[in-house]
Design an enzyme around this catalytic site. Structure first.
Site, PDB file in Angstrom:
ATOM      1  N   LYS A 236       0.805  -1.221   0.000  1.00 56.41           N
ATOM      2  CA  LYS A 236       0.000   0.000   0.000  1.00 56.41           C
ATOM      3  C   LYS A 236       0.842   1.278   0.000  1.00 56.41           C
ATOM      4  CE  LYS A 236      -4.386  -1.904   1.395  1.00 56.41           C
ATOM      5  NZ  LYS A 236      -5.493  -1.937   2.353  1.00 56.41           N
ATOM      6  N   ARG A 270      -3.455 -10.404   4.928  1.00 51.76           N
ATOM      7  CA  ARG A 270      -3.898 -10.416   3.534  1.00 51.76           C
ATOM      8  C   ARG A 270      -2.798  -9.805   2.660  1.00 51.76           C
ATOM      9  NH1 ARG A 270      -6.529  -6.887  -0.036  1.00 51.76           N
ATOM     10  NH2 ARG A 270      -8.077  -7.869  -1.422  1.00 51.76           N
TER      11      ARG A 270
END
Length: 290
Positions: A236, A270
Site C-alpha cells: 500500500k 492479507r
C-alpha cells in the site's frame, strides 16, 4: 463469559490474551488465537492498484491461485472491483461476471477456503452459492446492510473492514473502534454469529498517510473489541511513501508490516506475495511463543 488465561509471553501489554473460539471456514478449523494465517489476494480486475489486469483472464487467475496455494495461502480472496483511490465503481452485473467463473473454477479444482471481496449483497449471495466461504466487505456492512442478512442466512464467516466517507476523526483509534463496533452491531442484528466475525482496521481506507502509521503502531487497541483481526497492508501507498518505492518494489516493506501485525495480535494477513509473508508471519509467531 469471556475467558482469559495466563501466558509466559506478553502477547498483550497486560500479559493476558483473549481466547477466541476456533472459526470454521469451509471445512477447515482456524485457530485464530494461537496461529497466524495468510490470505492470498486474487484481483480479477483490470484496474487494481497493484496487479490490475494480470489475473483477470480465467486461466491466468487459476494459475496464480494455484501458485499462492502452493506457497502456503490459507484463504484465497477474490475481488472483482478495485478499491484503489480514484477507482471506477463497477456495477453489480459486471462484478458478478468477473468473479463467479473464477470462484466456480477454483472450487472445482481446489478445496482451499475462498473469500469474496465485495460490499454488494447480490454479488455476495451468488458468490457463496458458487462456492465462496467468507464475505470480505470493505464497507463493514454499511454500504449494503442486506449483505449482513445474506451472511447470516448462509451461516458463513465475514471480515468487516473499517471505512468511512470522511476523515474527520476526533481521536483516530477511538473512532476506528467505534466505527468497527457499529459494523459488528449491524452484523449481530442481522443474525451473524459473533464467533463468525473478523475485523480489519482498513489500512489505506479513509486515512491520511500518517494515520496508517498510527494504526499500525496501535493495532493492539483493536483487541478491546474482542474479535480476531485481519491486516491488509500489502504494497500500500504508505509503504511506498516511507521507502520511496513503486508498487512493484514494496515486498520488504510489506513483510515488515506483516511482522508488526503479527506481533500486535493480527491472526490473518492479507497479501499479494504469499511465500515471503507466510515465512515472516510464522517466524514472528514463533518469537511470540518464546
Amino acid at each position: 463469559m469471556t475467558k482469559y488465561r495466563r501466558r509466559n509471553t506478553s502477547d498483550t501489554p497486560s500479559g493476558f490474551f483473549r481466547i477466541h473460539k476456533h472459526m470454521k471456514i469451509r471445512n477447515r478449523d482456524f485457530d485464530l488465537d494461537n496461529q497466524v494465517y495468510i490470505m492470498g489476494i486474487l484481483n480479477v480486475t483490470p484496474d487494481s492498484f497493484s496487479d490490475g489486469g494480470h489475473f483477470n483472464a480465467l486461466d491466468a487467475a487459476l494459475k496464480h491461485a494455484e501458485q499462492m496455494i502452493a506457497e502456503g495461502a490459507d484463504i484465497i480472496d477474490i475481488g472483482g472491483e478495485s478499491t484503489r483511490p480514484s477507482h471506477t465503481p463497477v456495477g453489480e452485473a459486471q462484478e458478478i461476471d468477473r468473479v463467479l467463473p473464477v470462484i466456480e473454477a477454483l472450487r472445482a479444482r481446489f478445496d482451499v477456503p475462498i473469500s469474496i471481496d465485495t460490499y454488494k449483497a447480490k454479488t455476495g449471495e451468488l458468490a457463496l452459492e458458487a462456492g465462496a466461504d467468507l464475505i470480505n466487505d470493505v464497507w463493514g456492512f454499511k454500504k449494503e446492510p442486506r449483505l449482513a442478512e445474506v451472511t447470516a442466512a448462509k451461516g458463513v464467516p465475514c471480515c468487516l473492514m473499517h471505512n468511512r466517507t470522511d476523515m474527520n476523526y476526533t481521536d483516530l483509534m477511538t473512532d476506528i473502534c467505534a466505527d468497527l463496533q457499529a459494523s459488528v452491531d449491524i452484523a449481530l442484528k442481522a443474525g451473524v454469529k459473533k464467533e463468525n466475525i473478523i475485523l480489519d482496521p482498513g489500512i489505506g481506507f479513509a486515512k491520511e498517510v500518517e494515520d496508517n502509521f498510527t494504526v499500525m503502531n496501535h493495532l493492539e487497541k483493536l483487541q478491546s473489541l474482542g474479535l480476531p483481526l485481519l491486516l491488509g497492508a500489502s504494497r500500500k501507498r504508505f509503504i511506498g511513501l516511507a521507502l520511496d518505492l513503486p508498487v512493484e518494489e514494496r515486498l520488504e516493506g510489506t513483510v515488515a508490516a506483516t511482522v508488526v501485525g503479527v506481533m500486535k495480535g493480527c491472526s490473518i494477513i492479507r497479501v499479494h506475495d504469499v511465500l515471503e509473508n507466510k515465512r515472516a508471519a510464522l517466524m514472528a509467531k514463533a518469537i511470540l511463543r518464546g
